[in-house]
Design a protein around this motif. Sequence first.
Motif, PDB file in Angstrom:
ATOM      1  N   ALA A   1     -11.490  21.939  42.813  1.00 23.32           N
ATOM      2  CA  ALA A   1     -10.629  21.312  41.619  1.00 23.32           C
ATOM      3  C   ALA A   1      -9.263  22.679  42.025  1.00 23.32           C
ATOM      4  CB  ALA A   1     -10.205  22.324  40.506  1.00 23.32           C
TER       5      ALA A   1
ATOM      6  N   LEU B   1     -10.222  18.359  32.338  1.00 24.01           N
ATOM      7  CA  LEU B   1     -10.255  17.280  32.750  1.00 24.01           C
ATOM      8  C   LEU B   1      -8.987  16.118  32.148  1.00 24.01           C
ATOM      9  CD1 LEU B   1     -10.463  15.902  34.549  1.00 24.01           C
ATOM     10  CD2 LEU B   1     -12.672  14.324  33.753  1.00 24.01           C
TER      11      LEU B   1
ATOM     12  N   TYR C   1     -13.239  13.155  39.547  1.00 22.66           N
ATOM     13  CA  TYR C   1     -13.859  13.934  38.876  1.00 22.66           C
ATOM     14  C   TYR C   1     -14.725  14.338  38.256  1.00 22.66           C
ATOM     15  CZ  TYR C   1      -8.485  13.759  40.679  1.00 22.66           C
ATOM     16  OH  TYR C   1      -7.692  13.943  41.321  1.00 22.66           O
TER      17      TYR C   1
ATOM     18  N   ASP D   1     -17.181  15.554  40.220  1.00 24.24           N
ATOM     19  CA  ASP D   1     -17.520  16.955  40.586  1.00 24.24           C
ATOM     20  C   ASP D   1     -17.596  17.668  39.773  1.00 24.24           C
ATOM     21  OD1 ASP D   1     -16.035  15.835  42.589  1.00 24.24           O
ATOM     22  OD2 ASP D   1     -14.582  15.785  43.004  1.00 24.24           O
TER      23      ASP D   1
ATOM     24  N   HIS E   1      -4.799  18.346  37.200  1.00 23.65           N
ATOM     25  CA  HIS E   1      -5.451  16.884  36.975  1.00 23.65           C
ATOM     26  C   HIS E   1      -6.816  17.047  35.733  1.00 23.65           C
ATOM     27  CE1 HIS E   1      -3.068  13.870  39.047  1.00 23.65           C
ATOM     28  NE2 HIS E   1      -3.164  14.697  39.756  1.00 23.65           N
ATOM     29  N   ARG E   2      -7.170  18.740  36.797  1.00 22.96           N
ATOM     30  CA  ARG E   2      -8.396  19.068  36.284  1.00 22.96           C
ATOM     31  C   ARG E   2      -8.220  20.066  36.415  1.00 22.96           C
ATOM     32  NH1 ARG E   2     -11.777  17.230  41.477  1.00 22.96           N
ATOM     33  NH2 ARG E   2     -10.200  17.072  42.819  1.00 22.96           N
TER      34      ARG E   2
END
Length: 372
Positions: A146, A367, A329, A332, A180-181
């Motif tokens: 991240a 997220l 994402y 991940d 974004h995360r």
Amino acid sequence: MKATLERTDLLKSLTHVHRVVERRNTIPILSNVLLRAQGGDIQLKATDLDLEIVETVPAMVDVPGATTVPAHMFYDIVRKLPDGSQVVLETTSDEATLEIRAGRSRFTLQMLPESDFPDLTAGDFSHGFSLTAGDIRKLIDTTQFAISTEETRYYLNGIYLHTVDTPGGTKFRAVATDGHRLAQAEVPAPNGAQGMPGIIVPRKTVGELQKLLENPDSEVKIELSETKFRITTGPVILTSKLIDGTFPDYGRVIPKANDKEMRVDRDEFKEAVDRVSTISSERGRAVKLSLAEGRMVLTVNNPDSGSATEEVAVEYAADAMDIGFNSRYLLDIANQLSSDTALFRLADSGSPTLIQDNTVDDCLFVLMPMRV
């Protein structure tokens, strides 16, 4: 300088040290590795002025001394020498070149004086403590994906390490986010960590640490101040400058009131996301999750190539909803979960989603959704 050492020991050390050296350098000395022979060992040192690695290798030193040679060239030579050979390093009488001998092989490398080599390790460290390599690897591996790569928000280009007081005691916590995360992981804080300043360890340093921490049970010594960070593991000492910036108040983006819970088999979910995302565009990568009681339908639409859907059984009893995420994402995060079941806490299609292990609560992920 003249010293003899095992090729295996030298190669292992050079593998750690030479990675710090940038391939292209405007300052010639920064392309070199420093060799210092004294007592019964050789010390190898490399730096890029932000990060420095020093490693000590056992050697038979006939003539003590120090010099510097091109790091990548030296590494390539040692890598190609016969396995099990003895390597002799000897500076020539004119102090201009280093001779490398192993069996019938002979090499000479141009040297630069040791006095030109910069030293990064000056300064005092205000805090020191020890952790196992396994704990540090857990913190790094869980959060590293991240880290932001956006240079304008430089304070996000690393992992934020700090201590926090929780109902379960003081924790040593790692956090990374790219907007974004967000990924957060923690372990019990070791003695000596209390009161430490929050520090941001740069992305490159994090990558080197991952490669150095090989034995999960080994003790690792950590020293830090507000500007520097040093880690000692076995014969390796890594010293790094820290990112000079303020990490944002990440607690504000961790949702507290997400009332819709969805549980799904982690591996089944991962494989389904991976399959349907085959059709997604390189730029979009959006996957829509349509949730209804007991089931989830994953959908990807790509105007240029087609569409894909897959249904997955889930535990979900709240109102039906659609929400979209970046498929990469999602993968991940799923790869970092350790329990067999993933827990999603959702609010609505426009709010951040909290993702956790179903049984372990020492890490969490946030997220942001996408429009789909």
